[in-house]
Enzyme design. Structure first.
Site, PDB file in Angstrom:
ATOM      1  N   MET A  29       0.853  -1.197   0.000  1.00  0.00           N
ATOM      2  CA  MET A  29       0.000   0.000   0.000  1.00  0.00           C
ATOM      3  C   MET A  29       0.887   1.245   0.000  1.00  0.00           C
ATOM      4  O   MET A  29       0.460   2.323   0.409  1.00  0.00           O
ATOM      5  CB  MET A  29      -0.928  -0.022   1.208  1.00  0.00           C
ATOM      6  CG  MET A  29      -1.877  -1.216   1.163  1.00  0.00           C
ATOM      7  SD  MET A  29      -3.446  -0.935   1.989  1.00  0.00           S
ATOM      8  CE  MET A  29      -2.895  -0.698   3.649  1.00  0.00           C
ATOM      9  N   ALA A  31       4.128   3.821   0.996  1.00  0.00           N
ATOM     10  CA  ALA A  31       4.838   4.259   2.213  1.00  0.00           C
ATOM     11  C   ALA A  31       5.895   3.200   2.546  1.00  0.00           C
ATOM     12  O   ALA A  31       5.969   2.688   3.672  1.00  0.00           O
ATOM     13  CB  ALA A  31       3.877   4.477   3.370  1.00  0.00           C
ATOM     14  N   HIS A  33       9.056   0.893   3.349  1.00  0.00           N
ATOM     15  CA  HIS A  33      10.170   0.925   4.309  1.00  0.00           C
ATOM     16  C   HIS A  33      10.995  -0.346   4.109  1.00  0.00           C
ATOM     17  O   HIS A  33      10.698  -1.157   3.200  1.00  0.00           O
ATOM     18  CB  HIS A  33       9.646   1.052   5.746  1.00  0.00           C
ATOM     19  CG  HIS A  33       8.572   0.062   6.090  1.00  0.00           C
ATOM     20  ND1 HIS A  33       8.794  -1.293   6.116  1.00  0.00           N
ATOM     21  CD2 HIS A  33       7.261   0.232   6.400  1.00  0.00           C
ATOM     22  CE1 HIS A  33       7.685  -1.914   6.440  1.00  0.00           C
ATOM     23  NE2 HIS A  33       6.729  -1.025   6.607  1.00  0.00           N
ATOM     24  N   HIS A  36       9.351  -3.647   3.334  1.00  0.00           N
ATOM     25  CA  HIS A  36       8.926  -3.870   1.940  1.00  0.00           C
ATOM     26  C   HIS A  36      10.127  -4.153   1.042  1.00  0.00           C
ATOM     27  O   HIS A  36      10.075  -5.024   0.187  1.00  0.00           O
ATOM     28  CB  HIS A  36       8.217  -2.625   1.386  1.00  0.00           C
ATOM     29  CG  HIS A  36       6.972  -2.262   2.110  1.00  0.00           C
ATOM     30  ND1 HIS A  36       6.878  -1.158   2.923  1.00  0.00           N
ATOM     31  CD2 HIS A  36       5.758  -2.851   2.143  1.00  0.00           C
ATOM     32  CE1 HIS A  36       5.664  -1.073   3.418  1.00  0.00           C
ATOM     33  NE2 HIS A  36       4.954  -2.089   2.969  1.00  0.00           N
ATOM     34  N   GLN A  60     -10.299  -2.360   2.787  1.00  0.00           N
ATOM     35  CA  GLN A  60      -9.764  -3.099   3.939  1.00  0.00           C
ATOM     36  C   GLN A  60      -9.641  -2.222   5.188  1.00  0.00           C
ATOM     37  O   GLN A  60      -9.173  -2.670   6.217  1.00  0.00           O
ATOM     38  CB  GLN A  60      -8.430  -3.767   3.604  1.00  0.00           C
ATOM     39  CG  GLN A  60      -7.250  -2.844   3.422  1.00  0.00           C
ATOM     40  CD  GLN A  60      -6.025  -3.603   2.934  1.00  0.00           C
ATOM     41  OE1 GLN A  60      -5.933  -3.986   1.766  1.00  0.00           O
ATOM     42  NE2 GLN A  60      -5.058  -3.827   3.808  1.00  0.00           N
ATOM     43  N   GLU A 149       5.645 -11.636   7.261  1.00  0.00           N
ATOM     44  CA  GLU A 149       5.053 -12.378   8.378  1.00  0.00           C
ATOM     45  C   GLU A 149       4.564 -11.450   9.492  1.00  0.00           C
ATOM     46  O   GLU A 149       3.964 -11.907  10.448  1.00  0.00           O
ATOM     47  CB  GLU A 149       6.070 -13.372   8.944  1.00  0.00           C
ATOM     48  CG  GLU A 149       6.258 -14.569   8.042  1.00  0.00           C
ATOM     49  CD  GLU A 149       7.148 -15.633   8.650  1.00  0.00           C
ATOM     50  OE1 GLU A 149       7.860 -15.341   9.634  1.00  0.00           O
ATOM     51  OE2 GLU A 149       7.129 -16.760   8.126  1.00  0.00           O
ATOM     52  N   ASP A 151       2.210  -9.443   9.194  1.00  0.00           N
ATOM     53  CA  ASP A 151       0.763  -9.668   9.078  1.00  0.00           C
ATOM     54  C   ASP A 151       0.554 -11.164   8.860  1.00  0.00           C
ATOM     55  O   ASP A 151       0.137 -11.596   7.780  1.00  0.00           O
ATOM     56  CB  ASP A 151       0.211  -8.856   7.907  1.00  0.00           C
ATOM     57  CG  ASP A 151       0.366  -7.373   8.138  1.00  0.00           C
ATOM     58  OD1 ASP A 151      -0.214  -6.866   9.111  1.00  0.00           O
ATOM     59  OD2 ASP A 151       1.099  -6.716   7.374  1.00  0.00           O
ATOM     60  N   ARG A 188       3.185   2.807  10.303  1.00  0.00           N
ATOM     61  CA  ARG A 188       2.561   3.470  11.457  1.00  0.00           C
ATOM     62  C   ARG A 188       3.574   3.934  12.495  1.00  0.00           C
ATOM     63  O   ARG A 188       3.274   4.806  13.314  1.00  0.00           O
ATOM     64  CB  ARG A 188       1.604   2.504  12.162  1.00  0.00           C
ATOM     65  CG  ARG A 188       0.385   2.209  11.348  1.00  0.00           C
ATOM     66  CD  ARG A 188      -0.413   1.128  12.004  1.00  0.00           C
ATOM     67  NE  ARG A 188      -1.525   0.765  11.170  1.00  0.00           N
ATOM     68  CZ  ARG A 188      -2.769   0.653  11.598  1.00  0.00           C
ATOM     69  NH1 ARG A 188      -3.046   0.861  12.854  1.00  0.00           N
ATOM     70  NH2 ARG A 188      -3.718   0.320  10.773  1.00  0.00           N
TER      71      ARG A 188
HETATM   72  O1  PAF Z   1      -0.180  -5.858   3.666  1.00  0.00           O
HETATM   73  C1  PAF Z   1      -0.575  -4.927   2.934  1.00  0.00           C
HETATM   74  O2  PAF Z   1       0.109  -3.934   2.717  1.00  0.00           O
HETATM   75  C2  PAF Z   1      -1.965  -4.998   2.324  1.00  0.00           C
HETATM   76  O3  PAF Z   1      -2.854  -5.623   3.181  1.00  0.00           O
HETATM   77  C3  PAF Z   1      -1.970  -5.678   0.944  1.00  0.00           C
HETATM   78  C4  PAF Z   1      -1.563  -7.124   1.016  1.00  0.00           C
HETATM   79  C5  PAF Z   1      -1.057  -4.920  -0.006  1.00  0.00           C
HETATM   80  C6  PAF Z   1      -3.387  -5.627   0.349  1.00  0.00           C
HETATM   81  O4  PAF Z   1      -3.848  -4.320   0.208  1.00  0.00           O
END
Ligand code: PAF
Length: 281
Positions: A29, A31, A33, A36, A60, A149, A151, A188
């Site tokens: 999404m 932003a 860091h 990612h 979401q 992981e 999430d 965040r």
């Molecule tokens: O983990 C995220 O950043 C989001 O939930 C995802 C998997 C990109 C779906 O919008």
């Protein structure tokens, strides 16, 4: 680097230019860091073509304010990705492009995975995640897709989604990347005051102690101990501590030697919701 805004353009690009090359998808999404970039680096290492999607998915977010506050930093994100590879395809569509005129999620049954923890506290969240990830997987048709992981519940739900819908992709879960004090990286974290950000090491420290205690104590004792630690800390408010079987996310009933367990925490600090988890065995 190629910036693509439309699904059709993406499909064309992938089917004409990248025929027969292996494709790795990193859905984000934005932003971005180091959490990612670790996913992108792994994807670049394991695939010939890497697609990074940057899309703040409205369906979401159960909290409108959270959606409004979500940072949109496409230029910075592109600069960061360019340092990894100039060949990355960035897919950054608009809401209209992804949802047409119906900004609504599918209704999924993920075998109960969606009803606990994040699902219990963020109504509809995993329907939104499932919807957008399904659209992305069907548009990009990657060989592999990469998720962190941090999430962990999302990761298990996406594995279930792929199984339910028979989507031919390998879902790769990647380890949590942490700040030097142990705080799990998240966009965040930027919203925490300097002091609380330093103190937030407390969450990971509590989880690592829980991991140690789990070796000799019951799950209930571990959860009670964690709850007590949070009660003693003035800056952190515990939302939940759960200990579940890693694969099914079902609450642990009795420890079994051949099963993998995981502890999950959600807590508020400075009004910011933070989540983290750890493998217990
Ligand atoms: O983990 C995220 O950043 C989001 O939930 C995802 C998997 C990109 C779906 O919008």
């Amino acid at each position: 680097m190629v910036l693509i805004k439309y699904k059709k353009e993406l499909t064309e690009h992938l089917s004409f230019t990248e025929k027969k090359k292996s494709i790795g998808l990193v859905p984000t999404m934005g932003a971005l860091h180091s959490g990612h970039t670790a996913l992108v680096q792994r994807a670049a290492h394991e695939n010939e073509v890497v697609v990074v999607s940057i899309f703040v998915n409205p369906t979401q977010f159960n909290n409108k304010k959270d959606l409004e506050k979500y940072p949109q930093t496409l230029k910075n994100d592109m600069d960061l990705l360019e340092k990894i590879s100039k060949d990355i395809l960035v897919f950054a569509p608009t809401v209209k492009e992804m949802y047409s005129n119906k900004v609504k999620s599918e209704n999924y049954n993920f075998d109960g995975l969606e009803n606990v923890m994040e699902g219990a506290f963020r109504e509809g969240h995993f329907d939104g995640v499932g919807t957008i990830v399904e659209i992305l997987l069907n548009s990009v048709k990657p060989d592999k897709a990469y998720f962190g992981e941090k999430d962990f519940q999302q990761l298990q739900i996406i594995r279930k989604l792929v199984e339910m819908r028979n989507i031919p992709v390998k879902i790769i879960g990647c380890p949590i990347v942490r700040e030097s004090n142990g705080l799990a990286l998240s966009s965040r974290n930027e919203r925490l005051s300097h002091t609380v950000r330093n103190e937030a090491a407390f969450i990971f420290k509590t989880l690592t102690s829980a991991q140690r205690i789990f070796g000799t104590e019951s799950a209930k004792n571990v959860k009670d101990w964690v709850t007590k630690q949070f009660k003693k800390h003035p800056d952190f408010e515990l939302e939940y501590i759960e200990i579940t079987e890693a694969a099914t996310l079902k609450p642990i009933i009795r420890k079994q030697k051949n099963r993998k367990y995981r502890a999950f925490i959600s807590a508020y600090a400075d009004g910011v919701r933070l989540i983290d988890n750890i493998a217990l065995n």
